[in-house]
Enzyme design. Structure first.
Site, mmCIF file in Angstrom:
data_model
loop_
_atom_site.group_PDB
_atom_site.id
_atom_site.type_symbol
_atom_site.label_atom_id
_atom_site.label_comp_id
_atom_site.label_asym_id
_atom_site.label_seq_id
_atom_site.Cartn_x
_atom_site.Cartn_y
_atom_site.Cartn_z
ATOM 1 N N SER A 1 0.849 -1.198 0.000
ATOM 2 C CA SER A 1 0.000 0.000 0.000
ATOM 3 C C SER A 1 0.874 1.233 0.000
ATOM 4 C CB SER A 1 -0.897 0.020 1.239
ATOM 5 O OG SER A 1 -1.453 1.312 1.377
ATOM 6 N N HIS B 1 -1.367 -1.411 -4.156
ATOM 7 C CA HIS B 1 -2.621 -1.039 -3.510
ATOM 8 C C HIS B 1 -2.667 0.478 -3.352
ATOM 9 C CE1 HIS B 1 -6.095 -1.972 -0.918
ATOM 10 N NE2 HIS B 1 -5.656 -1.024 -0.099
ATOM 11 N N ASP C 1 -4.855 3.573 -1.936
ATOM 12 C CA ASP C 1 -5.912 3.924 -0.992
ATOM 13 C C ASP C 1 -6.446 5.318 -1.262
ATOM 14 O OD1 ASP C 1 -6.121 1.668 0.853
ATOM 15 O OD2 ASP C 1 -4.048 2.142 1.367
ATOM 16 N N MET D 1 -9.045 8.135 -0.251
ATOM 17 C CA MET D 1 -9.856 8.542 0.909
ATOM 18 C C MET D 1 -10.383 9.950 0.697
ATOM 19 S SD MET D 1 -7.337 7.318 3.938
ATOM 20 C CE MET D 1 -6.602 5.681 3.974
ATOM 21 N N HIS E 1 -8.453 0.984 -3.899
ATOM 22 C CA HIS E 1 -9.348 0.791 -2.745
ATOM 23 C C HIS E 1 -10.044 2.121 -2.459
ATOM 24 C CE1 HIS E 1 -9.565 -0.142 1.888
ATOM 25 N NE2 HIS E 1 -10.752 -0.066 1.334
ATOM 26 N N MET F 1 -12.203 4.417 -0.500
ATOM 27 C CA MET F 1 -12.838 4.696 0.795
ATOM 28 C C MET F 1 -13.533 6.049 0.656
ATOM 29 S SD MET F 1 -9.765 3.288 3.171
ATOM 30 C CE MET F 1 -8.599 3.370 1.809
ATOM 31 N N MET G 1 -11.618 -5.843 5.826
ATOM 32 C CA MET G 1 -10.727 -4.908 6.520
ATOM 33 C C MET G 1 -10.340 -5.488 7.877
ATOM 34 S SD MET G 1 -10.075 -2.311 4.595
ATOM 35 C CE MET G 1 -9.133 -1.382 5.818
ATOM 36 N N ASP H 1 -6.565 -6.256 4.657
ATOM 37 C CA ASP H 1 -5.925 -4.943 4.587
ATOM 38 C C ASP H 1 -5.933 -4.332 5.978
ATOM 39 O OD1 ASP H 1 -5.030 -2.419 3.907
ATOM 40 O OD2 ASP H 1 -6.802 -1.873 2.729
#
Ligand code: DX5
Ligand code: ZN
Length: 224
Positions: free
Chosen positions: A7, A32, A34, A36, A65, A67, A136, A174
């Site tokens: 990540s 990965h 992330d 957000m 991913h 979020m 998660m 994760d």
């Protein structure tokens, strides 16, 4: 198949492209990413333009991913930025099937994620349409948190459900994955492992990735 996905949340953002390239050289087949939005989770990270900027630095699968609230609005943006797989949170989508269909229509692999407090059974109605489920193992929003061992029950229940239905769905974990916790998660039936701090806070990322892979291969499914 066991896969390791570093990540980038834990990397040196001032040289993000070089970090992406380095992870491929270190043996990671996935990267990965992330995303957000400061709404679905309290933190803000980066969005599609940043992913697009590093797309040509690595041939690894870009594992995005999300979020974010209302993920349906952004599927095409992330595909255009170079995502190979897109994961959204079941808690963030009013109509999960619509999001899955949009991800597939964009040409990506589709995955749904559950937060620690969300029962894994919430994804069962969509299982036959998913390439991957992300369980998660920390509250989403920040790297560097401790693995929640109780999540292994969810992983095991999900792997059992997939097996009973004849599905070889990837189960990704994760949060807090390291040389020790990777074994617990793999033993319960996870086969795709996100690792941020464990990889990027190490002096030898290639050795960490190799060790995570070996540990996962040894432990996979042993508690099923
Ligand atoms: C947390 C993110 C994770 C995070 C993992 O919300 O989804 O991908 O980067 O970081 P570590 O491995 O440090 O727990
Ligand atoms: Zn993540």
């Amino acid at each position: 198949m066991i896969r390791i996905a570093p990540s980038v949340l834990a990397c040196d953002f001032s040289v993000l492209g070089a970090e992406a390239a380095r992870m491929q050289d270190c043996g990671a087949e996935m990267l990965h990413l992330d995303v957000m939005d400061g709404m679905f989770v309290p933190n803000i990270s980066f969005g599609a333009p940043v992913i697009r900027a590093i797309r040509d630095k690595s041939r690894a699968q870009f594992d995005v991913h999300l979020m974010i609230c209302d993920p349906l609005r952004y599927i095409d943006d992330f595909r255009a930025a170079g995502a190979d797989s897109i994961t959204f949170h079941i808690e963030a989508a009013e109509a999960p099937k619509k999001v899955i269909d949009a991800i597939h229509a964009a040409g990506c692999r589709a995955a749904v994620s559950v937060k620690p407090g969300t029962p894994v059974e919430t994804v069962y109605p969509f299982l036959q349409d998913l390439e991957m489920v992300l369980v998660m193992t920390v509250e989403p929003g920040f790297g560097g948190q401790a693995f929640l061992p109780q999540m292994c029950q969810k992983i095991a229940a999900l792997r059992k459900e997939c097996t009973e239905r004849g599905l070889s769905t990837d189960i990704q974990v994760d949060g807090g994955i390291n040389a020790s916790t990777v074994r617990e998660a793999a033993a319960a039936g996870a086969n795709v492992f996100v690792a941020g701090s464990a990889v990027f806070r190490s002096a030898d990322a290639a050795a960490v990735i190799a060790q995570l892979r070996t540990s996962a291969e040894e432990a996979y499914g042993t508690q099923l």
